[in-house]
Structure formats: C-alpha cells, structure tokens
Design a protein around this motif. Structure first.
Motif, PDB file in Angstrom:
ATOM      1  N   SER A 150      13.465  44.700  23.990  1.00 48.77           N
ATOM      2  CA  SER A 150      13.765  45.946  23.811  1.00 48.77           C
ATOM      3  C   SER A 150      12.689  46.624  22.834  1.00 48.77           C
ATOM      4  CB  SER A 150      15.138  46.475  23.415  1.00 48.77           C
ATOM      5  OG  SER A 150      16.118  45.927  24.195  1.00 48.77           O
ATOM      6  N   VAL A 151      12.520  45.977  21.711  1.00 51.94           N
ATOM      7  CA  VAL A 151      11.504  46.394  20.894  1.00 51.94           C
ATOM      8  C   VAL A 151       9.972  46.186  21.378  1.00 51.94           C
ATOM      9  CG1 VAL A 151      10.559  45.968  18.424  1.00 51.94           C
ATOM     10  CG2 VAL A 151      12.877  45.700  18.830  1.00 51.94           C
ATOM     11  N   VAL A 152       9.644  45.256  21.927  1.00 52.11           N
ATOM     12  CA  VAL A 152       8.489  45.217  22.602  1.00 52.11           C
ATOM     13  C   VAL A 152       8.341  46.214  23.614  1.00 52.11           C
ATOM     14  CG1 VAL A 152       6.948  43.563  24.140  1.00 52.11           C
ATOM     15  CG2 VAL A 152       8.389  42.803  22.067  1.00 52.11           C
ATOM     16  N   ASN A 153       9.332  46.252  24.478  1.00 52.68           N
ATOM     17  CA  ASN A 153       9.436  47.432  25.599  1.00 52.68           C
ATOM     18  C   ASN A 153       9.113  48.752  25.199  1.00 52.68           C
ATOM     19  OD1 ASN A 153       9.519  48.629  28.050  1.00 52.68           O
ATOM     20  ND2 ASN A 153      11.881  48.506  28.178  1.00 52.68           N
ATOM     21  N   PHE A 154       9.859  49.087  23.947  1.00 50.61           N
ATOM     22  CA  PHE A 154       9.494  50.662  23.264  1.00 50.61           C
ATOM     23  C   PHE A 154       8.109  50.440  22.963  1.00 50.61           C
ATOM     24  CE2 PHE A 154       9.695  53.091  19.421  1.00 50.61           C
ATOM     25  CZ  PHE A 154       9.996  54.226  20.079  1.00 50.61           C
ATOM     26  N   SER A 196      17.198  54.890  23.931  1.00 48.27           N
ATOM     27  CA  SER A 196      18.257  54.166  24.812  1.00 48.27           C
ATOM     28  C   SER A 196      17.905  53.392  25.746  1.00 48.27           C
ATOM     29  CB  SER A 196      19.193  55.378  25.197  1.00 48.27           C
ATOM     30  OG  SER A 196      18.809  56.103  26.020  1.00 48.27           O
ATOM     31  N   GLY A 197      16.696  53.853  26.533  1.00 47.20           N
ATOM     32  CA  GLY A 197      16.311  53.189  27.879  1.00 47.20           C
ATOM     33  C   GLY A 197      15.801  51.871  27.519  1.00 47.20           C
ATOM     34  N   PRO A 198      14.871  51.694  26.651  1.00 48.58           N
ATOM     35  CA  PRO A 198      14.347  50.142  26.343  1.00 48.58           C
ATOM     36  C   PRO A 198      15.601  49.454  25.805  1.00 48.58           C
ATOM     37  CG  PRO A 198      12.857  51.654  25.412  1.00 48.58           C
ATOM     38  CD  PRO A 198      14.082  52.697  25.978  1.00 48.58           C
ATOM     39  N   LEU A 199      16.589  50.042  24.977  1.00 53.23           N
ATOM     40  CA  LEU A 199      17.562  49.351  24.115  1.00 53.23           C
ATOM     41  C   LEU A 199      18.809  48.884  25.294  1.00 53.23           C
ATOM     42  CD1 LEU A 199      18.318  48.585  21.223  1.00 53.23           C
ATOM     43  CD2 LEU A 199      19.828  50.484  21.360  1.00 53.23           C
ATOM     44  N   SER A 200      18.778  49.274  26.533  1.00 58.97           N
ATOM     45  CA  SER A 200      19.717  49.042  27.674  1.00 58.97           C
ATOM     46  C   SER A 200      19.665  47.810  28.193  1.00 58.97           C
ATOM     47  CB  SER A 200      19.694  49.866  28.820  1.00 58.97           C
ATOM     48  OG  SER A 200      18.012  49.692  29.304  1.00 58.97           O
ATOM     49  N   SER A 211      15.122  43.154  35.546  1.00 60.84           N
ATOM     50  CA  SER A 211      14.546  42.186  35.313  1.00 60.84           C
ATOM     51  C   SER A 211      15.265  41.201  34.417  1.00 60.84           C
ATOM     52  CB  SER A 211      12.902  41.842  35.032  1.00 60.84           C
ATOM     53  OG  SER A 211      12.364  42.413  36.100  1.00 60.84           O
ATOM     54  N   VAL A 212      15.825  42.014  33.173  1.00 54.52           N
ATOM     55  CA  VAL A 212      16.468  41.015  32.315  1.00 54.52           C
ATOM     56  C   VAL A 212      17.856  40.867  32.685  1.00 54.52           C
ATOM     57  CG1 VAL A 212      17.668  41.758  30.049  1.00 54.52           C
ATOM     58  CG2 VAL A 212      15.391  42.281  30.377  1.00 54.52           C
ATOM     59  N   LEU A 213      18.393  41.958  33.501  1.00 55.14           N
ATOM     60  CA  LEU A 213      19.801  41.585  34.334  1.00 55.14           C
ATOM     61  C   LEU A 213      19.508  40.403  35.173  1.00 55.14           C
ATOM     62  CD1 LEU A 213      22.616  42.599  35.252  1.00 55.14           C
ATOM     63  CD2 LEU A 213      21.500  44.079  36.929  1.00 55.14           C
ATOM     64  N   ILE A 220       6.353  48.240  34.902  1.00 58.69           N
ATOM     65  CA  ILE A 220       7.230  47.429  33.802  1.00 58.69           C
ATOM     66  C   ILE A 220       8.014  48.120  33.167  1.00 58.69           C
ATOM     67  CG2 ILE A 220       6.453  46.447  31.573  1.00 58.69           C
ATOM     68  CD1 ILE A 220       3.764  45.677  32.724  1.00 58.69           C
ATOM     69  N   GLN A 221       7.726  49.459  32.740  1.00 60.10           N
ATOM     70  CA  GLN A 221       8.859  50.325  32.191  1.00 60.10           C
ATOM     71  C   GLN A 221       9.882  50.441  33.030  1.00 60.10           C
ATOM     72  OE1 GLN A 221       7.642  54.600  31.675  1.00 60.10           O
ATOM     73  NE2 GLN A 221       9.294  54.660  30.044  1.00 60.10           N
ATOM     74  N   LEU A 222       9.885  50.644  34.335  1.00 56.88           N
ATOM     75  CA  LEU A 222      10.854  51.025  35.286  1.00 56.88           C
ATOM     76  C   LEU A 222      11.691  49.649  35.302  1.00 56.88           C
ATOM     77  CD1 LEU A 222      12.378  53.213  37.079  1.00 56.88           C
ATOM     78  CD2 LEU A 222      10.528  52.463  38.873  1.00 56.88           C
TER      79      LEU A 222
END
Length: 360
Positions: A115-119, A279-283, A72-74, A65-67
């Motif tokens: 991004s917030v949920v992912n972080f 920066s990773g989740p924020l991408s 998936s957003v793209l 999921i992190q990777l």
C-alpha cells in the motif's frame, strides 16, 4: 504478532511472489489488448511510429498498475492461503498454537508495504502519466505542444448575479475579463443584462469598459465608456480553474482544495478524491482479511474451492462498494469522507466478524 520469524517470512514471501506474478500477468495481458485497440489511432497521426506506441505503453502501464494492484493482492492472498490449506500447513500452524490472526499478520504487514509503495507510485508516477496521456489523447496523438493554457469560457455565479467571460487573462488584482456578459438578477428575476469589452476587479465589484446595459423592465439600452458594477464575484473565481484529482499529487491537491474553497466553489468531490488517494492504496491491507476464508477448514472436506470463491466474492463486493461510494461522493450525495472510508471500514468489520466467528 509473529510467533515464528521463519513462518512469517515464509508466508509473506509466498504472498508477495504470487501477488507480483498476478500483477505482471494482468498488466501484460490488458496492456496488449489495449494497445491492439488503440494502435490504429496512434499510427493514424502523421509522423507516429514504433516510438509513439512504446510511449503510449509507458503512459498506460502506471494506470493499469494503480487499477489492478488491489485485485492482484486479492488473487495472491487466495492462492497463497489455498496452497497452505491444501498442503495442510495451516493445520500444522494451528497445531503449534498459532492463531488465525497470527497466520494472517505477515500477509497484512506485507500488504501494508504494498500500500505504501502503491501510494508513492501513484502520486509520483501515475498522476504525471495521467496528465500526459490525457493531453496527448486530446490532441489525437499528434506531436507538438500541449496547447494554449489561456483560461477561456468561464461562467461564475456570485449571489444572484451570473458572469460570463469569453477569455480571462492575468491573475489577482491584474485579472482582466474579455468579452464580458453579466446577468444582473434580483430574487431570481432578471433585472438587466450588461455587456462589456473588458472588466477589471475594483473595490466591492468590477469596473467595466465599453459597457452596454439593457434594462429589462424598461426595454432601454444605455452605453457607458466605464461602468462600476458592484458584485460579490471575485477575480479568483475566474482564475481558479477546475482541478482533475487524477492529474494532481495528493500534497498539491490539498492546496488546490484550499484555493477552490476560497474561490467559493464546491470542493466535496475533491475532498472525496483526496481521501480516496489514501483509502484506495490502503485497501490492499483488507485483501488478506477478506480472503482469509480460503485458509481455514479441512482441505479434504471438498469445500476449499467454495471457500476460495467466497473470498473472491468478498473482495469483488468491496471493489463494487468502493466504486459506488466514490461515485456518490463525486455527485455530492454522501459526505466526502464517508464516501472514501465507509467501504474500507465496513469490509474490515465484515472480515473480522467472519474470522472471529469461524476461527477464533
């Protein structure tokens, strides 16, 4: 920012549903393939069965999921915007006076929420899964305790001196080194080699017990029951072990960086990893901007597929640049903050430039 609440909710819902669908599909397929390749090793350990296979799945899914969440957003962005374009809904939006940025803003806000949920998910769930899985794999998927946490085989440098300890016990003022070898150097020239059964910190250096000192210039070895050895090496340098950022939550990593810095260790790689945890989740916020090229242009011109490919190319280019700069940051080639944030800023400017020059 949102000229119509109905349109904003409509586009954001389309985007979220497609993103989650892609994420679920990718995780399911990749986890199935991964489990097929790893199941033989898991079941080879005595006593392992179906429960261990499901335990592996539970530990591996957070990593996937992190990777693949930004990817998936793209994909969700490209499919959502291409669908709106194909159905001429983008033309309707722009005919109503809605700008390109206003069309994209619901997707960007939804991506910010992702991004917030992912972080939070990464720092609460994934780091624990990473640590547990690495320990389990190191034990070759065998049951039992993680192993002895004794700090062993430590090499530490202070000034020109080089210390080696077979094992280290205690902490702070009670730190004890066992099986100590000290290479006493001056100006990169070896002066003497001191071996001792144990060493404890003292004012301005260390007190060695059972010491044998070999003078290199004279070729003479002397023995001392106790020997005071002045050195800049501190006890904290032995007890502060290396840190794996993928095993430590962001808020704990900040404290670890301070401890490593106090111990005299290079923390550039840790600083880069700490910044990349943000920066990773924020991408995910960048993906609607990079995929925006698929939203505009007349669908009947026959270039919708080309536009979607361009959007995917921009997204993949970001992932490549991000991984490249992360590697450079870990090697210390570039400053850690630059390594974490340069791809984000660069591709934000690229996305905005493309959007302004083509649509605004």
């Amino acid at each position: 920012m949102f000229p119509s609440k109905t349109i904003a909710w409509y586009t954001a819902k389309m985007f979220l549903i497609r993103t989650l669908a892609f994420l679920g599909g990718l995780v399911l397929i990749l986890e199935t393939l991964d489990l097929l390749g790893e199941s033989s090793r898991i079941l080879a350990a005595a006593g392992n069965g179906d429960a261990e296979l499901w335990h592996y799945v539970a530990l591996r899914v957070p990593q996937l999921i992190q990777l693949f969440l930004p990817f998936s957003v793209l994909l969700g962005t490209l499919v959502t915007l291409a669908t709106l374009n194909q159905n001429s809904e983008v033309v309707i939006f722009k005919s109503a006076g809605i700008s390109a940025h206003q069309i994209l803003s619901p997707l960007v806000i939804a991506a910010l929420g992702i991004s917030v949920v992912n972080f939070a998910f990464n720092e609460r769930v994934t780091v624990r899964a990473n640590a547990a899985l690495d320990v389990w794999q190191a034990a070759e998927y065998k049951r039992g305790p993680a192993g002895d946490a004794t700090v062993a085989e430590q090499w530490v440098r202070g000034g020109d001196d080089l210390f080696h300890a077979d094992t280290v016990s205690g902490g702070g003022g009670t730190t004890t080194l066992h099986g100590v070898t000290i290479y006493d150097r001056s100006g990169n020239r070896l002066v003497r080699v001191v071996r001792a059964t144990s060493a404890v910190p003292a004012t301005g250096g260390w007190t060695l017990t059972g010491a044998r000192s070999f003078d290199v210039a004279r070729g003479v070895e002397t023995a001392n029951a106790q020997l005071a050895f002045p050195s800049a090496v501190t006890a904290q340098q032995f007890t502060t072990v290396s840190v794996d950022p993928s095993h430590v939550p962001f808020w704990d990593l900040i404290d670890e960086i301070g401890e490593q810095r106090d111990a005299g260790r290079n923390v550039d790689a840790l600083v880069a990893s700490a910044n990349h945890k943000i920066s990773g989740p924020l991408s995910a916020m960048l993906m609607p901007l990079l995929g925006a090229v698929a939203a505009f242009g007349l669908a009947r011109s026959g270039r919708l597929f080309v536009r979607a490919v361009i959007g995917m190319f921009l997204g993949f280019a970001f992932f490549v640049a991000d991984n490249f700069m992360s590697a450079m940051g870990n090697f210390g080639t570039v400053p850690p903050v630059l390594a974490a944030w340069a791809p984000f800023v660069l591709f934000f400017l690229i996305g905005e430039t493309v959007l302004f020059r083509t649509e605004e």
